[in-house]
Design a protein around this motif. Structure first.
Motif, PDB file in Angstrom:
ATOM      1  N   GLU A  60       0.833  -1.202   0.000  1.00 40.16           N
ATOM      2  CA  GLU A  60       0.000   0.000   0.000  1.00 40.16           C
ATOM      3  C   GLU A  60       0.870   1.256   0.000  1.00 40.16           C
ATOM      4  N   LYS A  61       1.899   1.256   0.832  1.00 45.22           N
ATOM      5  CA  LYS A  61       2.808   2.405   0.892  1.00 45.22           C
ATOM      6  C   LYS A  61       3.551   2.570  -0.426  1.00 45.22           C
ATOM      7  N   ALA A  62       3.994   1.450  -0.995  1.00 44.14           N
ATOM      8  CA  ALA A  62       4.717   1.506  -2.266  1.00 44.14           C
ATOM      9  C   ALA A  62       3.823   2.018  -3.387  1.00 44.14           C
ATOM     10  N   LEU A  63       2.573   1.603  -3.393  1.00 46.81           N
ATOM     11  CA  LEU A  63       1.634   2.081  -4.413  1.00 46.81           C
ATOM     12  C   LEU A  63       1.365   3.579  -4.259  1.00 46.81           C
ATOM     13  N   GLU A  64       1.245   4.025  -3.017  1.00 44.68           N
ATOM     14  CA  GLU A  64       1.040   5.452  -2.769  1.00 44.68           C
ATOM     15  C   GLU A  64       2.219   6.257  -3.315  1.00 44.68           C
ATOM     16  N   GLN A  65       3.427   5.767  -3.087  1.00 46.23           N
ATOM     17  CA  GLN A  65       4.620   6.448  -3.582  1.00 46.23           C
ATOM     18  C   GLN A  65       4.708   6.379  -5.107  1.00 46.23           C
ATOM     19  N   TRP A  67       2.140   6.246  -7.219  1.00 45.69           N
ATOM     20  CA  TRP A  67       1.187   7.222  -7.750  1.00 45.69           C
ATOM     21  C   TRP A  67       1.766   8.638  -7.652  1.00 45.69           C
ATOM     22  N   SER A  68       2.412   8.953  -6.534  1.00 45.73           N
ATOM     23  CA  SER A  68       3.019  10.262  -6.371  1.00 45.73           C
ATOM     24  C   SER A  68       4.105  10.489  -7.422  1.00 45.73           C
ATOM     25  N   HIS A  69       4.858   9.462  -7.703  1.00 43.37           N
ATOM     26  CA  HIS A  69       5.901   9.543  -8.733  1.00 43.37           C
ATOM     27  C   HIS A  69       5.284   9.836 -10.096  1.00 43.37           C
ATOM     28  N   TRP A  70       4.204   9.147 -10.431  1.00 45.69           N
ATOM     29  CA  TRP A  70       3.553   9.348 -11.731  1.00 45.69           C
ATOM     30  C   TRP A  70       3.028  10.771 -11.871  1.00 45.69           C
ATOM     31  N   ASP A 111       5.045  12.603 -23.403  1.00 41.08           N
ATOM     32  CA  ASP A 111       5.626  11.401 -22.804  1.00 41.08           C
ATOM     33  C   ASP A 111       5.145  11.162 -21.376  1.00 41.08           C
ATOM     34  N   TRP A 112       4.197  11.966 -20.928  1.00 40.20           N
ATOM     35  CA  TRP A 112       3.684  11.868 -19.554  1.00 40.20           C
ATOM     36  C   TRP A 112       2.371  11.101 -19.576  1.00 40.20           C
ATOM     37  N   ALA A 113       2.349   9.976 -18.885  1.00 38.08           N
ATOM     38  CA  ALA A 113       1.191   9.083 -18.943  1.00 38.08           C
ATOM     39  C   ALA A 113       0.018   9.548 -18.084  1.00 38.08           C
ATOM     40  N   GLU A 114       0.292  10.222 -16.977  1.00 40.66           N
ATOM     41  CA  GLU A 114      -0.774  10.465 -16.001  1.00 40.66           C
ATOM     42  C   GLU A 114      -1.897  11.374 -16.483  1.00 40.66           C
ATOM     43  N   PRO A 115      -1.625  12.425 -17.270  1.00 37.89           N
ATOM     44  CA  PRO A 115      -2.768  13.196 -17.789  1.00 37.89           C
ATOM     45  C   PRO A 115      -3.704  12.348 -18.638  1.00 37.89           C
ATOM     46  N   LEU A 116      -3.154  11.415 -19.394  1.00 35.50           N
ATOM     47  CA  LEU A 116      -3.994  10.516 -20.193  1.00 35.50           C
ATOM     48  C   LEU A 116      -4.807   9.603 -19.288  1.00 35.50           C
ATOM     49  N   ARG A 141       0.732   1.544 -23.205  1.00 41.41           N
ATOM     50  CA  ARG A 141       1.858   1.487 -24.137  1.00 41.41           C
ATOM     51  C   ARG A 141       3.076   2.192 -23.537  1.00 41.41           C
ATOM     52  N   MET A 142       2.824   3.223 -22.750  1.00 43.50           N
ATOM     53  CA  MET A 142       3.919   3.913 -22.072  1.00 43.50           C
ATOM     54  C   MET A 142       4.390   3.145 -20.841  1.00 43.50           C
ATOM     55  N   LYS A 143       3.404   2.634 -20.085  1.00 44.68           N
ATOM     56  CA  LYS A 143       3.701   1.983 -18.813  1.00 44.68           C
ATOM     57  C   LYS A 143       2.824   0.732 -18.682  1.00 44.68           C
ATOM     58  N   PRO A 144       3.286  -0.405 -19.158  1.00 41.34           N
ATOM     59  CA  PRO A 144       2.480  -1.630 -19.049  1.00 41.34           C
ATOM     60  C   PRO A 144       2.142  -2.015 -17.608  1.00 41.34           C
ATOM     61  N   TRP A 145       2.884  -1.470 -16.669  1.00 41.88           N
ATOM     62  CA  TRP A 145       2.697  -1.767 -15.243  1.00 41.88           C
ATOM     63  C   TRP A 145       1.776  -0.757 -14.547  1.00 41.88           C
ATOM     64  N   HIS A 146       1.148   0.128 -15.296  1.00 43.57           N
ATOM     65  CA  HIS A 146       0.303   1.153 -14.665  1.00 43.57           C
ATOM     66  C   HIS A 146      -0.953   0.499 -14.093  1.00 43.57           C
ATOM     67  N   VAL A 147      -0.973   0.367 -12.784  1.00 45.07           N
ATOM     68  CA  VAL A 147      -2.045  -0.385 -12.125  1.00 45.07           C
ATOM     69  C   VAL A 147      -3.411   0.266 -12.322  1.00 45.07           C
ATOM     70  N   GLY A 148      -3.442   1.595 -12.391  1.00 44.43           N
ATOM     71  CA  GLY A 148      -4.712   2.285 -12.588  1.00 44.43           C
ATOM     72  C   GLY A 148      -5.307   2.013 -13.952  1.00 44.43           C
ATOM     73  N   ALA A 149      -4.480   2.088 -14.987  1.00 42.84           N
ATOM     74  CA  ALA A 149      -4.959   1.841 -16.346  1.00 42.84           C
ATOM     75  C   ALA A 149      -5.347   0.381 -16.544  1.00 42.84           C
ATOM     76  N   LEU A 150      -4.612  -0.525 -15.913  1.00 41.49           N
ATOM     77  CA  LEU A 150      -4.944  -1.951 -16.021  1.00 41.49           C
ATOM     78  C   LEU A 150      -6.301  -2.248 -15.393  1.00 41.49           C
TER      79      LEU A 150
END
Length: 202
Positions: A60-65, A67-70, A111-116, A141-150
């Motif tokens: 949970e802490k890692a996911l919070e960090q 998201w903040s990074h994104w 190249d920034w995924a989060e606005p999309l 396509r930018m971040k296959p590991w993006h948990v929100g988009a998945l």
């Protein structure tokens, strides 16, 4: 062709000045490119460390960090603009202006995924599930590991009645149990390492 009478003659110094200006511009361009690549690599390495933590004891802490990074990948001012647009769309998702704000941010930082991803969230809230799917695909396509988009793309397919696609996307998302989560993270780290290897050295 001969030099016209009265026209200034090009001297060796003039020619050298021109070469120097061209060389300086090329040097500056190459320097900017190196700095951009170095920053991109550093951000991805930071993201890798955070993603690795998702498979650990405090996901949970890692996911919070993560998201903040994104949100902060492009700096403080773009992050503030994105967060402002998100706050407003959460208050009134039917406002066209918020979609335009997110589109403008995405266009300014291609190249920034989060606005999309935020725009995909807005389209989902507006019931535009097919549009949200396409936006999620761009994020992935930018971040296959993006948990929100998945997770989001699975929800969209479920809303669209695409049961098979919804099932496949749900299976590709981050598993809730630790054993599955660890395996998922390991697979995504392999993908991330391949992308890191593709970034040219300075």
């Amino acid at each position: 062709l001969g030099r016209r009478a009265g026209s200034p003659m090009l001297t060796a110094a003039d020619a050298n000045d021109g070469v120097g200006a061209d060389s300086g511009g090329l040097y500056d361009s190459l320097r900017r490119r190196r700095l951009q690549l170095a920053a991109r690599k550093e951000r991805l390495q930071q993201e890798r460390t955070l993603l690795e933590g998702v498979g650990g004891e405090r996901p949970e802490k890692a996911l919070e960090q993560l998201w903040s990074h994104w949100y902060g990948e492009e700096g403080a001012a773009p992050r503030a603009a994105l967060e402002k647009a998100e706050r407003r769309l959460m208050q009134n998702p039917d406002t066209a202006g918020e979609a335009e704000a997110l589109q403008d941010i995405a266009a300014s930082f291609p190249d920034w995924a989060e606005p999309l991803n935020r725009l995909a969230t807005l389209r989902y809230m507006q019931g535009e599930y097919a549009s949200s799917v396409e936006l999620c695909r761009r994020v992935l396509r930018m971040k296959p590991w993006h948990v929100g988009a998945l997770g989001g793309i699975a929800m969209c397919h479920a809303r669209l009645g695409n049961e098979e696609q919804a099932r496949k996307c749900a299976e590709a998302a981050l598993p809730p149990e630790r054993s599955g989560r660890e395996a998922w993270v390991e697979g995504m780290l392999v993908e991330m390492d391949a992308r890191l290897a593709d970034i040219p050295e300075e």
